[in-house]
Write a protein that holds these residues in place. Structure first.
Motif, short mmCIF file in Angstrom:
data_model
loop_
_atom_site.label_atom_id
_atom_site.label_comp_id
_atom_site.label_asym_id
_atom_site.label_seq_id
_atom_site.Cartn_x
_atom_site.Cartn_y
_atom_site.Cartn_z
N VAL A 10 -7.94 2.15 3.45
CA VAL A 10 -7.11 2.58 2.32
C VAL A 10 -6.17 1.46 1.91
O VAL A 10 -6.00 1.16 0.72
CB VAL A 10 -6.29 3.85 2.68
CG1 VAL A 10 -5.43 4.27 1.50
CG2 VAL A 10 -7.21 4.98 3.10
N GLY A 11 -5.55 0.80 2.90
CA GLY A 11 -4.55 -0.22 2.63
C GLY A 11 -5.10 -1.37 1.79
O GLY A 11 -4.44 -1.83 0.85
N GLN A 12 -6.30 -1.84 2.12
CA GLN A 12 -6.87 -2.97 1.36
C GLN A 12 -7.03 -2.61 -0.11
O GLN A 12 -6.80 -3.42 -1.00
CB GLN A 12 -8.25 -3.34 1.93
CG GLN A 12 -8.19 -4.06 3.25
CD GLN A 12 -9.53 -4.71 3.59
OE1 GLN A 12 -10.27 -5.13 2.71
NE2 GLN A 12 -9.82 -4.79 4.87
N LEU A 13 -7.45 -1.38 -0.36
CA LEU A 13 -7.65 -0.96 -1.75
C LEU A 13 -6.30 -0.73 -2.43
O LEU A 13 -6.12 -1.08 -3.60
CB LEU A 13 -8.53 0.30 -1.80
CG LEU A 13 -9.96 0.08 -1.24
CD1 LEU A 13 -10.71 1.40 -1.14
CD2 LEU A 13 -10.74 -0.90 -2.09
N ALA A 14 -5.34 -0.19 -1.69
CA ALA A 14 -4.00 0.03 -2.26
C ALA A 14 -3.35 -1.29 -2.66
O ALA A 14 -2.72 -1.39 -3.73
CB ALA A 14 -3.12 0.80 -1.27
N VAL A 15 -3.50 -2.31 -1.83
CA VAL A 15 -2.93 -3.63 -2.15
C VAL A 15 -3.54 -4.14 -3.45
O VAL A 15 -2.84 -4.59 -4.37
CB VAL A 15 -3.20 -4.64 -1.00
CG1 VAL A 15 -2.94 -6.08 -1.46
CG2 VAL A 15 -2.34 -4.31 0.21
N PHE A 62 11.79 -1.20 -3.35
CA PHE A 62 10.41 -0.92 -3.73
C PHE A 62 10.33 0.36 -4.57
O PHE A 62 11.02 1.34 -4.27
CB PHE A 62 9.54 -0.74 -2.48
CG PHE A 62 9.36 -2.01 -1.71
CD1 PHE A 62 8.40 -2.94 -2.09
CD2 PHE A 62 10.16 -2.28 -0.60
CE1 PHE A 62 8.24 -4.13 -1.39
CE2 PHE A 62 9.99 -3.47 0.11
CZ PHE A 62 9.04 -4.39 -0.28
N HIS A 63 9.46 0.33 -5.55
CA HIS A 63 9.16 1.58 -6.26
C HIS A 63 8.28 2.47 -5.38
O HIS A 63 8.38 3.70 -5.45
CB HIS A 63 8.46 1.28 -7.59
CG HIS A 63 8.01 2.51 -8.29
ND1 HIS A 63 8.89 3.44 -8.77
CD2 HIS A 63 6.77 3.01 -8.53
CE1 HIS A 63 8.22 4.46 -9.31
NE2 HIS A 63 6.94 4.21 -9.17
N LEU A 64 7.46 1.82 -4.56
CA LEU A 64 6.57 2.60 -3.68
C LEU A 64 6.51 1.99 -2.29
O LEU A 64 6.34 0.77 -2.15
CB LEU A 64 5.14 2.59 -4.23
CG LEU A 64 4.83 3.41 -5.46
CD1 LEU A 64 3.39 3.18 -5.87
CD2 LEU A 64 5.06 4.89 -5.18
N VAL A 65 6.61 2.85 -1.28
CA VAL A 65 6.24 2.47 0.08
C VAL A 65 5.05 3.35 0.44
O VAL A 65 5.18 4.58 0.52
CB VAL A 65 7.40 2.67 1.08
CG1 VAL A 65 6.93 2.39 2.50
CG2 VAL A 65 8.57 1.76 0.72
N VAL A 66 3.88 2.74 0.57
CA VAL A 66 2.64 3.49 0.85
C VAL A 66 2.33 3.32 2.33
O VAL A 66 1.98 2.23 2.78
CB VAL A 66 1.48 2.96 -0.03
CG1 VAL A 66 0.21 3.76 0.25
CG2 VAL A 66 1.84 3.03 -1.51
N ASP A 67 2.50 4.41 3.08
CA ASP A 67 2.31 4.33 4.54
C ASP A 67 0.90 4.78 4.92
O ASP A 67 0.58 5.97 4.92
CB ASP A 67 3.36 5.20 5.25
CG ASP A 67 3.23 5.10 6.77
OD1 ASP A 67 2.35 4.36 7.25
OD2 ASP A 67 4.01 5.77 7.47
N VAL A 71 0.27 8.46 3.21
CA VAL A 71 -1.20 8.58 3.24
C VAL A 71 -1.61 9.14 4.61
O VAL A 71 -2.40 10.07 4.70
CB VAL A 71 -1.86 7.21 2.97
CG1 VAL A 71 -3.35 7.26 3.26
CG2 VAL A 71 -1.61 6.79 1.53
N ALA A 72 -1.06 8.54 5.66
CA ALA A 72 -1.34 9.02 7.01
C ALA A 72 -0.29 10.07 7.36
O ALA A 72 0.65 9.81 8.09
CB ALA A 72 -1.29 7.86 7.99
N GLY A 73 -0.44 11.24 6.79
CA GLY A 73 0.63 12.22 6.93
C GLY A 73 0.15 13.56 7.44
O GLY A 73 0.55 14.60 6.91
N SER A 99 3.32 13.77 0.55
CA SER A 99 2.03 13.65 1.22
C SER A 99 0.95 13.67 0.14
O SER A 99 1.23 13.98 -1.03
CB SER A 99 1.82 14.78 2.22
OG SER A 99 1.75 16.00 1.54
N ILE A 100 -0.25 13.36 0.52
CA ILE A 100 -1.31 13.16 -0.46
C ILE A 100 -2.62 13.66 0.11
O ILE A 100 -2.83 13.59 1.32
CB ILE A 100 -1.37 11.65 -0.80
CG1 ILE A 100 -2.31 11.34 -1.95
CG2 ILE A 100 -1.76 10.80 0.39
CD1 ILE A 100 -2.18 9.91 -2.45
N LEU A 101 -3.47 14.20 -0.74
CA LEU A 101 -4.82 14.58 -0.30
C LEU A 101 -5.82 13.90 -1.23
O LEU A 101 -5.96 14.29 -2.39
CB LEU A 101 -5.00 16.10 -0.32
CG LEU A 101 -6.38 16.59 0.14
CD1 LEU A 101 -6.65 16.18 1.59
CD2 LEU A 101 -6.51 18.09 0.00
#
Ligand SMILES: NC(=O)c1ccc[n+]([C@@H]2O[C@H](COP(=O)([O-])OP(=O)(O)OC[C@H]3O[C@@H](n4cnc5c(N)ncnc54)[C@H](OP(=O)(O)O)[C@@H]3O)[C@@H](O)[C@H]2O)c1
Length: 323
Positions: free
Chosen positions: A167-172, A220-225, A248-250, A268-270
């Motif tokens: 997920v992280g690689q695509l989010a970056v 940051f506008h977003l912190v994507v965990d 993401v990992a929630g 959280s996100i699905l």
């Protein structure tokens, strides 16, 4: 059809190769000959714990339990009323337990047409299979839930925790393509890779507190965990006034608590794949603006080994199974 399945929902039961009757697509459904399956942590989490396991037990089909969501393949039959797809079409999609569908660890899946996205000849089906859960989640985190387009370019700053994962690689890459100043947190061995994906700065989580070092690039506008072990309060402390902490990992109790403590800031996100959500991702892979890195490709019969590797939490990119 052949599938890797558990005979029951009993935790700890091994996946075994089973023969199942090949289903006929009903009204609005499409049958796909699967060529590649993307492995996600939810596939093994669902076998042992978590809210998705509970939902799948209640809403999903009866055992044998075929796990897995992501697949790419070729349409081999369509049910009545399907207009957009025909036999021979190359497609990618995700199965959905809540629609009583079996999972994707199989040589055949049947899903509804709106769960599919066409794949152009220029995109390898093995690459396409890496997109459904990881890609849809990454895009939702940055663009939809993350609302990156609602802030001025100068305020677009995104921190991705776990930047070397699937997920992280695509989010970056998605954050960078939206013009955001993007910071990736990963280990030293993956720093070069993450910088190559478009991160403007990379923080090695090895020596000490990565969130404290990220402060140099805040707000940051977003912190994507995408890791799940970073403290929610520490993530929120790095946000701008309108910023969001996307978990993401929630799927653990600590993350659920964050939703109670800061329901507007921590979300959280699905990442449920649909054809429409997959379209921009497939298009970006086709035009070369989104790159997928494959960690390892294994035969479908080695699904247990794929789960062992995924559980290690050390994969750099996507694990793929080939039926
Ligand atoms: N909410 C949703 O819809 C959704 C969708 C997809 C995934 N998820 C969840 O999101 C998480 C990530 O999924 P994924 O598929 O991306 O997993 P993954 O590919 O297995 O992620 C592994 C990566 O995490 C990195 N990592 C481990 N510990 C880290 C740390 N402390 N700081 C920074 N990076 C670290 C590892 O790098 P090193 O080896 O270098 O440490 C590795 O590259 C999982 O918990 C998964 O269940 C949720």
């Amino acid at each position: 059809m052949r599938a890797m399945a558990q005979r029951s929902w009993k935790a700890g039961e091994r996946l075994a190769l089973v023969e199942l009757p090949t289903p006929e697509p009903r009204k609005g459904e499409v049958r796909v000959g699967v060529r590649a399956v993307g492995v996600n942590p939810v596939d093994w989490k669902m076998r042992s714990h978590g809210p998705l396991r509970l939902a799948a037990r209640v809403l999903g089909p009866r055992p044998p339990v075929v796990v897995g969501v992501d697949f790419a393949g070729v349409v081999d039959a369509v049910g009545p009323g399907v207009a957009g797809f025909a036999p021979g079409d190359r497609v990618v999609g995700g199965t959905d337990f809540s629609r009583r569908q079996r999972g994707s660890y199989a040589d055949t899946v049947v899903v509804r047409a709106d769960q599919l996205c066409a794949v152009p000849d220029s995109v390898d089906l093995t690459v396409a299979a890496a997109l459904p859960v990881s890609g849809v989640t990454a895009r939702m985190a940055v663009v939809d839930l993350g609302r990156i387009r609602r802030v001025q370019p100068a305020e677009r700053r995104v921190l991705v925790l776990g930047a070397s994962g699937a997920v992280g690689q695509l989010a970056v890459q998605i954050a960078a393509s939206e013009g955001a100043f993007t910071v990736g947190v990963c280990s030293a061995r993956n720093a070069e890779l993450v910088a190559g994906l478009g991160a403007d700065a990379v923080i090695d989580y090895g020596p000490g507190d990565a969130l404290a070092r990220a402060r140099a690039h805040a707000p940051f506008h977003l912190v994507v965990d995408c890791v799940g072990s970073y403290p929610g309060a520490g993530c929120r402390a790095l946000l701008s006034a309108r910023g969001r902490h996307i978990m993401v990992a929630g799927d653990d109790p600590a993350s659920a608590l964050q939703l109670l403590v800061a329901p507007r800031r921590s979300r959280s996100i699905l990442g449920r794949p649909t054809g429409r959500r997959l379209e921009p991702l497939v298009a970006a892979v086709a035009d070369g603006s989104l790159r997928v890195s494959l960690a390892q490709t294994l035969p479908l019969t080695e699904a247990e080994e794929a789960h062992r590797l995924s559980r290690s939490g050390r994969m750099t990119g996507k694990l793929i199974l080939l039926p």
